[in-house]
Design an enzyme around this catalytic site. Structure first.
Site, PDB file in Angstrom:
ATOM      1  N   GLU A 166      11.697 -54.474 -12.532  1.00 49.72           N
ATOM      2  CA  GLU A 166      11.435 -53.608 -13.675  1.00 49.72           C
ATOM      3  C   GLU A 166      12.739 -52.990 -14.203  1.00 49.72           C
ATOM      4  O   GLU A 166      12.707 -52.077 -15.031  1.00 49.72           O
ATOM      5  CB  GLU A 166      10.474 -52.484 -13.276  1.00 49.72           C
ATOM      6  N   TRP A 167      13.824 -53.461 -13.724  1.00 48.30           N
ATOM      7  CA  TRP A 167      15.142 -52.890 -13.949  1.00 48.30           C
ATOM      8  C   TRP A 167      15.458 -52.581 -15.417  1.00 48.30           C
ATOM      9  O   TRP A 167      15.725 -51.419 -15.770  1.00 48.30           O
ATOM     10  CB  TRP A 167      16.153 -53.824 -13.299  1.00 48.30           C
ATOM     11  N   PRO A 168      15.434 -53.570 -16.330  1.00 44.22           N
ATOM     12  CA  PRO A 168      15.811 -53.227 -17.711  1.00 44.22           C
ATOM     13  C   PRO A 168      14.851 -52.265 -18.393  1.00 44.22           C
ATOM     14  O   PRO A 168      15.257 -51.495 -19.269  1.00 44.22           O
ATOM     15  CB  PRO A 168      15.855 -54.581 -18.415  1.00 44.22           C
ATOM     16  N   LEU A 169      13.579 -52.273 -18.007  1.00 41.73           N
ATOM     17  CA  LEU A 169      12.604 -51.337 -18.564  1.00 41.73           C
ATOM     18  C   LEU A 169      13.074 -49.891 -18.401  1.00 41.73           C
ATOM     19  O   LEU A 169      12.967 -49.084 -19.333  1.00 41.73           O
ATOM     20  CB  LEU A 169      11.255 -51.538 -17.875  1.00 41.73           C
ATOM     21  N   TYR A 170      13.608 -49.568 -17.242  1.00 43.16           N
ATOM     22  CA  TYR A 170      14.032 -48.197 -16.965  1.00 43.16           C
ATOM     23  C   TYR A 170      15.446 -47.912 -17.450  1.00 43.16           C
ATOM     24  O   TYR A 170      15.832 -46.739 -17.568  1.00 43.16           O
ATOM     25  CB  TYR A 170      13.918 -47.920 -15.463  1.00 43.16           C
ATOM     26  N   ASP A 228       4.260 -51.009 -20.498  1.00 45.99           N
ATOM     27  CA  ASP A 228       3.107 -51.692 -19.912  1.00 45.99           C
ATOM     28  C   ASP A 228       2.179 -52.220 -21.004  1.00 45.99           C
ATOM     29  O   ASP A 228       1.989 -51.583 -22.048  1.00 45.99           O
ATOM     30  CB  ASP A 228       2.301 -50.729 -19.046  1.00 45.99           C
ATOM     31  N   ASP A 257       9.191 -51.890  -8.732  1.00 48.71           N
ATOM     32  CA  ASP A 257       9.143 -50.939  -9.839  1.00 48.71           C
ATOM     33  C   ASP A 257      10.371 -50.027  -9.797  1.00 48.71           C
ATOM     34  O   ASP A 257      11.208 -50.121  -8.888  1.00 48.71           O
ATOM     35  CB  ASP A 257       7.849 -50.134  -9.769  1.00 48.71           C
TER      36      ASP A 257
END
Length: 425
Positions: A192-196, A220, A160
């Protein structure tokens, strides 16, 4: 096949070039398994709720069900722990440790149990100073944590991105990828890299694909149709950016399947399953397999849908048309077949009919296509010059078509059905 149709098929199958994937031999097809988060969240109250709290007991029970009730045979391999499994502090040697009350045997014992069922174990950590629920993060401990997971014989890491300076995300995710590879144990790397990164800048998907086996892009998944729709809308809006990165070894992850829970109707469950297969998405269920209803179980174990999901060509599908409140999503499959999902985006009224001639992929039918309908019910439609499907509000019709020319050497395909083709996948 005519020249026009041949060019169209070549364009459709090879629309985007593939970036170089992470070369660790894993995730050659989209990951399949079970993940605790959406259904069980951060329930650590084992005194009041021993059957549903985040404990070794929960994962052992899920592994038992997956081994006993056909999930493993359907392709679901991973039993995945999410946040809240840890103690609030590292041990004296600086290593992560499981909460001793809820995981009295430790993670190695749990991994051994899951492996004894013919399954694999996934675990969760965070690239930053702490996890999203406030447990110890891996920042400055990447090599130590990777080695710990390898010694525990973990098979997947969900990493995450909470509590991390976004300017350091790339460095952190790349460093953990290298640390995992240095252990010598094959550990599937879920990022989860691109999400953040999206809120501040466009992610570099070339680097992401070289670093991770799958990666989250958006919010999510919740147990609601509005959540599923928002994921589909985001994916379609950004498909020109994200689709080129996907393929064997690395996949865009739209998040968990919530089929079998409380928020989706039967038609909406079918829509999520169909469109996750079209998107070549990891199929990570978050539900209670101990009490899942018959229809949801049959849908999740549907071998025809799973065959699309796991197609060896490894091309992610995408939205190709919006017509009269229908959405058409198409995915090229191996050996020239094409999967088409027709979503009725209306949430009012009754079933509506859609002509497949309005689907862009139908241009490959010259002049005929062999059609197999998979959802809402399985039917070998056969060879057609056109076909209409009936789709309920918020439901999806899922079909597989094989273009057929009338040349003599193509006649052998006239009787070939989708069920036979699956043996070739």
């Amino acid at each position: 096949m005519s020249l026009t149709a041949s060019v169209w098929m070549l364009f459709f199958v090879g629309l985007w070039g593939r970036t170089k994937p992470l070369d660790n031999g894993l995730a050659r097809t989209p990951t399949m398994g079970w993940l605790h988060w959406e259904r069980f969240m951060c329930n650590t109250n084992c005194d009041a709720d021993p059957d549903n709290c985040i404990s070794e007991r929960l994962y052992m029970m899920m592994a038992d069900v997956m081994a006993a009730e056909g999930w493993r045979e359907a392709g679901y391999q991973y039993v995945c722990i999410d946040d809240c499994w840890m103690s609030k502090s590292r041990d004296a040697g600086g290593r992560l440790q499981a909460d001793p009350r809820r995981f009295p045997g430790g993670i190695k014992k749990l991994a051994d149990y899951v492996h004894s069922k013919g399954l694999k174990l996934g675990i969760y950590a965070d690239v930053g100073t702490s996890t999203c629920a406030g447990y110890p993060g891996s920042l400055a401990h990447y090599d130590t944590d990777a080695q710990t997971f390898a010694e525990w014989e973990v098979d997947l890491l969900k990493f995450d991105g909470c509590s991390m300076d976004t300017t350091l995300l790339e460095e952190g995710y790349v460093n953990m990828s290298k640390a995992l590879n240095r252990t010598g144990r094959p550990i599937l790397y879920s990022c989860e890299w691109p999400l953040y990164e999206w809120p501040s800048q466009k992610p570099n998907y070339n680097t992401i694909a070289e670093t991770c086996n799958q990666w989250r892009n958006f919010a999510d998944a919740y147990d609601s149709w509005s959540s599923v729709k928002s994921i589909l809308d985001w994916t379609a809006t950004h498909q020109d950016i994200i689709v080129p990165s996907a393929g064997p070894g690395g996949w865009n992850d739209p998040d968990m399947l919530v089929i079998g829970n409380f928020g989706l109707s039967r038609d909406q469950q079918e829509s999520q399953m169909a469109l996750w297969a079209i998107m070549a998405a990891p199929l990570l269920m978050s539900n209670d397999l101990r009490s899942i209803c018959r229809h949801s179980k049959e849908l999740l174990q549907n071998r025809h849908i799973i065959a699309i999901s796991q197609d060896e060509l490894g091309k992610q599908g995408y939205r190709t048309a919006k017509v009269d409140h229908f959405e058409v999503w198409e995915r090229p499959l191996s050996q020239g077949w094409l999967a088409i999902a027709v979503l009725n985006a209306l949430e009012i009224g009754g079933p509506r009919r859609f002509s497949l001639k309005a689907a862009p992929g139908w241009k490959t039918c010259t002049p005929l296509c062999n059609i197999t309908q998979i959802l809402p019910q399985y039917e070998e439609v056969g060879v057609q010059i056109g076909h209409q499907v009936s789709v309920n509000p918020s439901g999806t019709a899922l079909l597989v078509i094989m273009p057929i020319s009338m040349k003599k050497h193509d006649q052998r395909f006239l009787k070939m059905q989708w069920s036979e083709k699956q043996t070739l996948l």
